[in-house]
Design an enzyme around this catalytic site. Structure first.
Site, PDB file in Angstrom:
ATOM      1  N   LYS A 224       0.753  -1.387   0.026  1.00  0.00           N
ATOM      2  CA  LYS A 224       0.036  -0.117   0.173  1.00  0.00           C
ATOM      3  C   LYS A 224       0.874   1.240  -0.053  1.00  0.00           C
ATOM      4  CE  LYS A 224      -1.534  -1.403   3.937  1.00  0.00           C
ATOM      5  NZ  LYS A 224      -2.317  -1.481   5.258  1.00  0.00           N
ATOM      6  N   THR A 257      -6.933  10.154   8.212  1.00  0.00           N
ATOM      7  CA  THR A 257      -6.372   8.747   7.401  1.00  0.00           C
ATOM      8  C   THR A 257      -6.215   7.766   8.568  1.00  0.00           C
ATOM      9  OG1 THR A 257      -4.063   9.444   7.479  1.00  0.00           O
ATOM     10  CG2 THR A 257      -5.433  10.081   5.300  1.00  0.00           C
ATOM     11  N   GLY A 259      -6.253   4.544  10.367  1.00  0.00           N
ATOM     12  CA  GLY A 259      -7.208   3.280  10.142  1.00  0.00           C
ATOM     13  C   GLY A 259      -7.498   3.033   8.831  1.00  0.00           C
ATOM     14  N   THR A 260      -6.854   3.614   7.585  1.00  0.00           N
ATOM     15  CA  THR A 260      -7.030   3.358   6.544  1.00  0.00           C
ATOM     16  C   THR A 260      -6.626   2.103   6.071  1.00  0.00           C
ATOM     17  OG1 THR A 260      -5.021   4.587   5.833  1.00  0.00           O
ATOM     18  CG2 THR A 260      -7.075   5.620   5.406  1.00  0.00           C
ATOM     19  N   GLY A 261      -5.416   1.600   6.562  1.00  0.00           N
ATOM     20  CA  GLY A 261      -5.003   0.191   6.250  1.00  0.00           C
ATOM     21  C   GLY A 261      -5.867  -0.924   6.799  1.00  0.00           C
ATOM     22  N   CYS A 262      -6.285  -0.816   8.248  1.00  0.00           N
ATOM     23  CA  CYS A 262      -7.086  -1.706   8.823  1.00  0.00           C
ATOM     24  C   CYS A 262      -8.336  -1.899   7.873  1.00  0.00           C
ATOM     25  CB  CYS A 262      -7.765  -1.473   9.937  1.00  0.00           C
ATOM     26  SG  CYS A 262      -6.312  -0.846  11.290  1.00  0.00           S
TER      27      CYS A 262
HETATM   28  N1  LIG Z   1      -4.716  10.329   1.342  1.00  0.00           N
HETATM   29  C1  LIG Z   1      -5.178   9.294   0.682  1.00  0.00           C
HETATM   30  N2  LIG Z   1      -5.848   9.433  -0.465  1.00  0.00           N
HETATM   31  C2  LIG Z   1      -6.347   8.391  -1.203  1.00  0.00           C
HETATM   32  N3  LIG Z   1      -6.031   7.041  -0.752  1.00  0.00           N
HETATM   33  C3  LIG Z   1      -5.178   6.958   0.391  1.00  0.00           C
HETATM   34  C4  LIG Z   1      -4.851   7.935   0.998  1.00  0.00           C
HETATM   35  N4  LIG Z   1      -4.057   7.495   1.999  1.00  0.00           N
HETATM   36  C5  LIG Z   1      -4.349   5.988   1.930  1.00  0.00           C
HETATM   37  N5  LIG Z   1      -4.817   5.992   1.114  1.00  0.00           N
HETATM   38  C6  LIG Z   1      -5.041   4.359   0.545  1.00  0.00           C
HETATM   39  O1  LIG Z   1      -5.684   3.827   1.678  1.00  0.00           O
HETATM   40  C7  LIG Z   1      -5.086   2.424   1.844  1.00  0.00           C
HETATM   41  C8  LIG Z   1      -4.398   2.274   3.319  1.00  0.00           C
HETATM   42  O2  LIG Z   1      -3.232   2.568   2.751  1.00  0.00           O
HETATM   43  P1  LIG Z   1      -1.837   3.079   3.839  1.00  0.00           P
HETATM   44  O3  LIG Z   1      -2.414   4.300   4.441  1.00  0.00           O
HETATM   45  O4  LIG Z   1      -0.641   2.983   3.117  1.00  0.00           O
HETATM   46  O5  LIG Z   1      -2.099   1.906   4.892  1.00  0.00           O
HETATM   47  P2  LIG Z   1      -1.630   1.865   6.475  1.00  0.00           P
HETATM   48  O6  LIG Z   1      -2.949   2.574   7.223  1.00  0.00           O
HETATM   49  O7  LIG Z   1      -1.557   0.653   6.951  1.00  0.00           O
HETATM   50  O8  LIG Z   1      -0.531   2.654   6.451  1.00  0.00           O
HETATM   51  C9  LIG Z   1      -4.330   2.296   0.426  1.00  0.00           C
HETATM   52  O9  LIG Z   1      -5.436   1.867  -0.669  1.00  0.00           O
HETATM   53  C10 LIG Z   1      -3.952   3.644   0.136  1.00  0.00           C
HETATM   54  O10 LIG Z   1      -3.639   3.813  -1.261  1.00  0.00           O
HETATM   55  C1  LIG Z   2      -5.071  -1.135  17.536  1.00  0.00           C
HETATM   56  C2  LIG Z   2      -4.570  -0.604  16.275  1.00  0.00           C
HETATM   57  N1  LIG Z   2      -4.633  -1.527  15.054  1.00  0.00           N
HETATM   58  C3  LIG Z   2      -4.048  -1.022  14.178  1.00  0.00           C
HETATM   59  C4  LIG Z   2      -3.578   0.153  14.127  1.00  0.00           C
HETATM   60  C5  LIG Z   2      -2.818   0.714  12.763  1.00  0.00           C
HETATM   61  O1  LIG Z   2      -3.631   1.797  12.172  1.00  0.00           O
HETATM   62  P1  LIG Z   2      -2.964   3.196  11.624  1.00  0.00           P
HETATM   63  O2  LIG Z   2      -1.640   2.509  10.720  1.00  0.00           O
HETATM   64  O3  LIG Z   2      -4.095   3.758  10.551  1.00  0.00           O
HETATM   65  O4  LIG Z   2      -2.486   4.060  12.557  1.00  0.00           O
HETATM   66  C6  LIG Z   2      -3.825   1.072  14.874  1.00  0.00           C
HETATM   67  N2  LIG Z   2      -3.359   2.463  15.115  1.00  0.00           N
HETATM   68  N3  LIG Z   2      -4.044   0.457  16.160  1.00  0.00           N
HETATM   69 MG   LIG Z   3      -1.949   4.817   7.060  1.00  0.00          MG
END
Ligand SMILES: Nc1ncnc2c1ncn2[C@@H]1O[C@H](COP(=O)(O)OP(=O)(O)O)[C@@H](O)[C@H]1O
Ligand SMILES: Cc1ncc(COP(=O)(O)O)c(N)n1
Ligand SMILES: [Mg+2]
Length: 538
Positions: A224, A257, A259-262
């Site tokens: 991602k 943003t 929690g986007t990954g979860c």
């Molecule tokens: N600002 C943003 N605009 C559009 N899509 C986003 C943005 N930030 C994250 N994403 C999308 O959200 C999803 C989670 O990605 P990411 O944020 O890299 O994960 P994590 O939360 O695990 O760090 C991916 O599909 C990414 O492309």
């Molecule tokens: C309990 C828990 N699980 C997962 C994430 C990751 O989420 P993020 O990468 O968006 O901080 C988090 N912050 N807290």
């Molecule tokens: Mg993120």
């Protein structure tokens, strides 16, 4: 572990191993479960539908933007049941992580057993796995209770920089969990950690990482790119062991943003639980996270740098809206495009003038405009109505009401049935139904309407072939109606008093078309009618 394909390996009953489709599998699966529990009081077999089910094994986030809470909301938004095994409880908010309390390994095992042995989730999705013991417990449980697909989000560090699972976890990820996974979804930092710390900064690096992580054993990898430089699009790289696919969406400029990954991993799991192939599951999940981020763009929750996303795409919809009040029906203005055209004004100008003159609710009844023009007019009128706290309804067109996010609709006896409109619009939009008889009024109540419009009370040219029910007909409908009533049909300053003078408590107001809009000055006419109405209710 294989993810869904049309040929489903069946778990419970060897007699059904030849089943072809996922949906057949669901029915037989539940039948097998019922056969085991003959005494369970259930409706007949046909009524029992087994719903898609994701189990998330993750940490709780007290701020509810990420972790278990994000997973629950994402699955609910995507129409999938979600059960939860909690691995850790975190004290967390929009500023960062203030504390972490790890759930003892044997209690994680007990939660896993409770859910897996009884509820048979289709897909398991993992998030924060804070100890080697918990990873091992999970792998053991999955061997004992196999599921259709395993989605691993290898959470290590929160976006705020707090360690959620330390580097000691990496070996158990690489050796045990990842080889069982149908898909693993690392962000840039997690992909780098899985590969021994190689720097990953570009989309080319993401391709390299996807392939290298695939070599560890998962069937598919999604690297991602949320953490790519803000100047770049939000690009994710998917690799299925054969081909690469780049998922690209424009970057949404928002601090929300967390929690986007979860959320993304849960949505992939949800699509798999519905029976999607992996590639389309990722595609839909990416679309969903983009929509959720876009809805969250400017919501303000907490004082920190990272707020939550709006999983149900609804948080802002109640900010400017207040619940329906029957008194809103007092001076009900219904627009008519022909009349406005005749007097050379736009719908928006007509609505503005009516509100200024004292209209308490507006209905757009635009029989002769193109859909795109109707939608634009609805959006423009909604802005004005919101500023003045006046509800805006759309005549007939549920689609226009939904697209413009108007406050509700008004429908006739030959339009979309009110109960269908209610199902489409949800529980809190306003629905009004035209009713000429007590039977209509009863049906409107049963169907979940909020008010009824009754008439035509007097003859009118606005509606052709419309039967006039007169004051007596109006009174009969009002006396039988459980819903508030607005009178309609040929009403103006000359006869409004006679109507309000009927003295039936649920008759709340009058709806007018020509008396306001087939006149030179809408503002003056509305003011005059308001005075008459006020006078007659003194
Ligand atoms: N600002 C943003 N605009 C559009 N899509 C986003 C943005 N930030 C994250 N994403 C999308 O959200 C999803 C989670 O990605 P990411 O944020 O890299 O994960 P994590 O939360 O695990 O760090 C991916 O599909 C990414 O492309
Ligand atoms: C309990 C828990 N699980 C997962 C994430 C990751 O989420 P993020 O990468 O968006 O901080 C988090 N912050 N807290
Ligand atoms: Mg993120």
């Amino acid at each position: 572990m294989a993810y869904f394909c049309t040929q489903i390996p069946v778990l419970l009953n060897p007699g059904v191993a030849c089943i072809k489709s996922f949906h057949q599998y669901r029915f037989l699966h539940i039948k097998a479960m019922q056969d085991d529990k003959v005494s369970t009081p259930t409706p007949s077999d046909e009524c029992m539908v087994r719903v898609p089910h994701v189990l998330t094994v993750a940490g709780s986030d007290s701020g509810a933007g990420a972790g278990i809470q994000a997973d629950l909301k994402a699955c609910a938004a995507r129409g999938v049941y979600c059960s939860t095994v909690i691995t850790a409880v975190t004290a967390q908010n929009t500023v960062g992580v203030q504390g972490v309390n790890i759930v003892p390994e044997d209690f994680v095992a007990e939660q896993l057993r409770s859910v897996l042995s009884d509820m048979h989730p289709d897909v398991v999705k993992t998030g924060m796995l804070p100890s080697i013991g918990i990873v091992k417990t999970l792998c053991q449980s999955l061997k004992e209770f196999p599921v259709q697909a395993l989605v691993v989000d290898p959470v290590m560090v929160s976006t705020s920089g707090h360690t959620l699972a330390g580097p000691s976890i990496l070996d158990s990820f690489r050796e045990e969990l990842l080889p069982m996974a149908d898909i693993v979804t690392p962000n840039l930092k997690e992909a780098s950690a899985l590969l021994g710390g190689v720097p990953l900064e570009t989309i080319a690096d993401m391709h390299y990482a996807a392939k290298a992580i695939h070599d560890i054993g998962p069937r598919n990898v999604l690297v991602k790119g949320g953490d790519l430089p803000a100047s770049l699009d939000a690009v994710d790289v998917f690799y299925d062991g054969k081909d690469f696919y780049v998922f690209q969406s424009s970057r949404i400029m928002t601090p929300n943003t967390h929690g986007t990954g979860c959320t993304l991993a849960s949505s992939v799991a949800a699509e798999l639980a519905k029976g999607s192939q992996m590639l389309s599951a990722v595609k839909v999940a990416k679309r969903y996270i983009e929509a959720a981020l876009s809805y969250s763009k400017n919501i303000a929750i907490g004082g920190g740098r990272q707020g939550p996303v709006d999983h149900l795409l609804k948080l802002k919809s109640n900010v400017q809206r207040r619940p329906f009040d029957p008194c809103d029906l007092f001076l009900y203005a219904v627009t008519d495009s022909r009349m406005n055209k005749r007097w050379g004004r736009s719908i928006v100008d007509a609505v503005k003038a009516a509100i200024e003159g004292g209209a308490t609710i507006i209905q757009l009844r635009e029989k002769e405009v193109e859909t795109s023009d109707f939608l634009e007019a609805a959006k423009a009128c909604l802005k004005i109505c919101r500023v003045h706290g006046v509800p805006l309804l759309i005549n007939d067109r549920i689609d226009v009401a939904l697209a413009s996010d108007a406050d509700g609709v008004h429908i006739g006896q030959s339009d979309m049935p009110a109960h269908v409109a209610r199902a489409l619009l949800g529980p809190d939009k306003i629905i009004g139904v035209s009713c000429k008889t007590p039977e209509h009024a009863l049906q409107a109540w049963i169907d979940g309407a909020d008010y009824i419009g009754s008439g035509g009370v007097y003859p009118t040219t606005t509606k052709e072939n419309n039967k006039t029910i007169g004051l007596d007909g109006l009174k009969t409908v009002c006396l039988s109606s459980k819903l508030p009533v607005v009178a309609i049909g040929g009403i103006g300053t000359s006869n409004a008093q006679a109507i309000m003078g009927l003295g039936v408590p649920n008759l709340k107001g009058v709806a007018v078309v020509s008396a306001l809009f087939d006149r030179e000055c809408v503002l003056t006419e509305t003011r005059k009618l308001l005075e008459v109405l006020k006078e007659s209710t003194k």
